[in-house]
Design a protein around this motif. Sequence first.
Motif, PDB file in Angstrom:
ATOM      1  N   ALA A 116       0.509 -18.380  16.852  1.00  0.00           N
ATOM      2  CA  ALA A 116       1.949 -18.574  17.129  1.00  0.00           C
ATOM      3  C   ALA A 116       2.576 -19.563  17.705  1.00  0.00           C
ATOM      4  O   ALA A 116       3.635 -20.062  17.354  1.00  0.00           O
ATOM      5  CB  ALA A 116       2.330 -17.183  17.909  1.00  0.00           C
ATOM      6  N   GLN A 117       1.690 -20.197  18.472  1.00  0.00           N
ATOM      7  CA  GLN A 117       2.254 -21.438  19.415  1.00  0.00           C
ATOM      8  C   GLN A 117       2.199 -22.540  18.407  1.00  0.00           C
ATOM      9  O   GLN A 117       3.225 -23.341  18.323  1.00  0.00           O
ATOM     10  CB  GLN A 117       1.297 -21.897  20.587  1.00  0.00           C
ATOM     11  CG  GLN A 117       1.525 -20.829  21.785  1.00  0.00           C
ATOM     12  CD  GLN A 117       0.617 -19.498  21.478  1.00  0.00           C
ATOM     13  OE1 GLN A 117      -0.175 -19.475  20.641  1.00  0.00           O
ATOM     14  NE2 GLN A 117       0.715 -18.670  22.527  1.00  0.00           N
ATOM     15  N   GLY A 118       1.384 -22.452  17.381  1.00  0.00           N
ATOM     16  CA  GLY A 118       1.126 -23.634  16.468  1.00  0.00           C
ATOM     17  C   GLY A 118       2.489 -23.462  15.524  1.00  0.00           C
ATOM     18  O   GLY A 118       2.880 -24.632  15.202  1.00  0.00           O
ATOM     19  N   GLU A 119       2.853 -22.302  15.133  1.00  0.00           N
ATOM     20  CA  GLU A 119       4.175 -22.310  14.436  1.00  0.00           C
ATOM     21  C   GLU A 119       5.040 -22.994  14.954  1.00  0.00           C
ATOM     22  O   GLU A 119       6.060 -23.416  14.197  1.00  0.00           O
ATOM     23  CB  GLU A 119       4.235 -20.645  13.961  1.00  0.00           C
ATOM     24  CG  GLU A 119       3.275 -20.202  13.013  1.00  0.00           C
ATOM     25  CD  GLU A 119       3.295 -20.571  11.466  1.00  0.00           C
ATOM     26  OE1 GLU A 119       4.042 -21.300  11.117  1.00  0.00           O
ATOM     27  OE2 GLU A 119       2.403 -20.283  10.655  1.00  0.00           O
ATOM     28  N   VAL A 120       5.399 -22.552  16.051  1.00  0.00           N
ATOM     29  CA  VAL A 120       6.424 -22.919  17.011  1.00  0.00           C
ATOM     30  C   VAL A 120       6.695 -24.359  17.123  1.00  0.00           C
ATOM     31  O   VAL A 120       7.530 -25.089  16.950  1.00  0.00           O
ATOM     32  CB  VAL A 120       6.622 -22.245  18.431  1.00  0.00           C
ATOM     33  CG1 VAL A 120       7.584 -23.113  19.090  1.00  0.00           C
ATOM     34  CG2 VAL A 120       6.792 -20.799  18.279  1.00  0.00           C
ATOM     35  N   PHE A 121       5.315 -25.159  17.178  1.00  0.00           N
ATOM     36  CA  PHE A 121       4.952 -26.455  17.583  1.00  0.00           C
ATOM     37  C   PHE A 121       5.304 -27.298  16.192  1.00  0.00           C
ATOM     38  O   PHE A 121       5.699 -28.540  16.236  1.00  0.00           O
ATOM     39  CB  PHE A 121       3.796 -26.761  18.192  1.00  0.00           C
ATOM     40  CG  PHE A 121       3.627 -28.168  18.700  1.00  0.00           C
ATOM     41  CD1 PHE A 121       4.389 -28.808  19.485  1.00  0.00           C
ATOM     42  CD2 PHE A 121       2.437 -28.957  17.981  1.00  0.00           C
ATOM     43  CE1 PHE A 121       4.163 -30.127  19.963  1.00  0.00           C
ATOM     44  CE2 PHE A 121       2.339 -30.189  18.419  1.00  0.00           C
ATOM     45  CZ  PHE A 121       3.226 -30.928  19.360  1.00  0.00           C
ATOM     46  N   ARG A 134      -3.911 -30.934  25.900  1.00  0.00           N
ATOM     47  CA  ARG A 134      -2.837 -31.738  26.471  1.00  0.00           C
ATOM     48  C   ARG A 134      -1.534 -30.565  26.525  1.00  0.00           C
ATOM     49  O   ARG A 134      -0.886 -30.616  27.561  1.00  0.00           O
ATOM     50  CB  ARG A 134      -2.573 -32.833  25.781  1.00  0.00           C
ATOM     51  CG  ARG A 134      -1.226 -33.534  26.228  1.00  0.00           C
ATOM     52  CD  ARG A 134      -1.669 -34.298  27.703  1.00  0.00           C
ATOM     53  NE  ARG A 134      -2.842 -35.122  27.344  1.00  0.00           N
ATOM     54  CZ  ARG A 134      -2.667 -36.440  27.024  1.00  0.00           C
ATOM     55  NH1 ARG A 134      -1.687 -36.879  26.739  1.00  0.00           N
ATOM     56  NH2 ARG A 134      -4.084 -37.229  27.053  1.00  0.00           N
ATOM     57  N   LEU A 135      -1.265 -29.828  25.610  1.00  0.00           N
ATOM     58  CA  LEU A 135      -0.167 -28.840  25.659  1.00  0.00           C
ATOM     59  C   LEU A 135      -0.565 -27.564  26.255  1.00  0.00           C
ATOM     60  O   LEU A 135       0.338 -26.750  26.902  1.00  0.00           O
ATOM     61  CB  LEU A 135       0.145 -28.412  24.106  1.00  0.00           C
ATOM     62  CG  LEU A 135       0.457 -29.734  23.392  1.00  0.00           C
ATOM     63  CD1 LEU A 135       0.867 -29.214  21.878  1.00  0.00           C
ATOM     64  CD2 LEU A 135       1.870 -30.140  23.802  1.00  0.00           C
ATOM     65  N   GLY A 136      -1.830 -27.272  26.512  1.00  0.00           N
ATOM     66  CA  GLY A 136      -2.183 -25.882  26.994  1.00  0.00           C
ATOM     67  C   GLY A 136      -1.975 -24.629  26.400  1.00  0.00           C
ATOM     68  O   GLY A 136      -2.023 -23.743  26.783  1.00  0.00           O
ATOM     69  N   HIS A 137      -2.237 -24.998  25.160  1.00  0.00           N
ATOM     70  CA  HIS A 137      -1.839 -23.736  24.059  1.00  0.00           C
ATOM     71  C   HIS A 137      -2.951 -24.126  22.719  1.00  0.00           C
ATOM     72  O   HIS A 137      -3.116 -25.222  22.366  1.00  0.00           O
ATOM     73  CB  HIS A 137      -0.501 -23.497  23.428  1.00  0.00           C
ATOM     74  CG  HIS A 137       0.593 -23.361  24.502  1.00  0.00           C
ATOM     75  ND1 HIS A 137       0.793 -22.138  25.136  1.00  0.00           N
ATOM     76  CD2 HIS A 137       1.318 -24.089  25.236  1.00  0.00           C
ATOM     77  CE1 HIS A 137       1.716 -21.997  25.835  1.00  0.00           C
ATOM     78  NE2 HIS A 137       2.118 -23.472  25.963  1.00  0.00           N
ATOM     79  N   ARG A 138      -3.486 -23.200  22.449  1.00  0.00           N
ATOM     80  CA  ARG A 138      -4.054 -23.137  20.964  1.00  0.00           C
ATOM     81  C   ARG A 138      -3.327 -23.114  20.062  1.00  0.00           C
ATOM     82  O   ARG A 138      -2.557 -22.120  19.856  1.00  0.00           O
ATOM     83  CB  ARG A 138      -5.196 -21.754  20.878  1.00  0.00           C
ATOM     84  CG  ARG A 138      -5.910 -22.079  19.597  1.00  0.00           C
ATOM     85  CD  ARG A 138      -6.902 -20.677  19.484  1.00  0.00           C
ATOM     86  NE  ARG A 138      -7.794 -20.737  20.709  1.00  0.00           N
ATOM     87  CZ  ARG A 138      -9.035 -21.427  20.534  1.00  0.00           C
ATOM     88  NH1 ARG A 138      -9.413 -22.093  19.415  1.00  0.00           N
ATOM     89  NH2 ARG A 138      -9.928 -21.218  21.503  1.00  0.00           N
TER      90      ARG A 138
END
Length: 289
Positions: free
Chosen positions: A62-67, A45-49
């Motif tokens: 890195a995207q997980g840390e931000v999210f 849904r987010l388009g990021h791992r």
Amino acid sequence: MIALDVEAVRAFVAIADLGGFTRAAEALGATQSAISVKLKRLEARLGHRLVERTPRSVRLSAQGEVFLGAAREFLAAHERAIASLAATRCRFALGIAAHVAGPEIPALLARLNAHDPSLTIEVRLENSRDLIDAFDRGEIDAAIIRREDDRRDGEVLAPEHFGWFASPTFEQRPGEPIRLAALAPSCGVRDIATRALDAAGLPWIEVFLGGGSSVVTAAVSAGLALSAFSRRLAPAGAVEVGERFGLPDLPSSEIVLHSTLTDAKSKEALRILASAFRDHRIAVPSFVG
């Protein structure tokens, strides 16, 4: 606009907090495979791992840390929204006929409050006729009254059977009108009693008229007059004297519930109150209202 699945976000936060899929599954009461599916759905849904997995470790990307911070805020906002609905105060106006209300009413209302502290009931105590008129005008949302006239609607809560009661010392002298203790002319039980006497051709006279229920009870208990009462609610020590003095039978009535309430919380509260009334048959003299 991207719409997030609450359970998928919850699974992601659990993985981040607990450091793995197995512990997250145990904490959420789910299987490891179900947690994995939810995470994949969220990442798609987010388009990021969001999570990087190796045979030996699970860590946030890195995207997980931000999210992660936004995910926590999202879940907190969701919980606040649910809590706000649960805490919304429910308010309705309930009319209870004066011959129904009594010492048990505060206890019953307290029982409702314990069941749902967010419930506010505005109680109005009047006679049955005034309450059914107020109900029809939309001034109250529900009413527990004695059935009036030929009106057949409402949910029956309990039967109401009447009799003639007096002190064992009461004497009715031959040739004299029956001394009747009664309340104001608006009292429905007074009408039942006086119509029955008139139909039987028996002369009567009212004493202690309009003095209030305590005065009527005192007059009966003192042996000064007789009165019509519900058979289950006659004053302590009074005896039924209808047969003794050749008085006419009194027609029975019913206690009924009228309601326009439709929301689940109010209907449940009213159901509890009606059930309690059926169970306990609130013991208050029924010559009022």
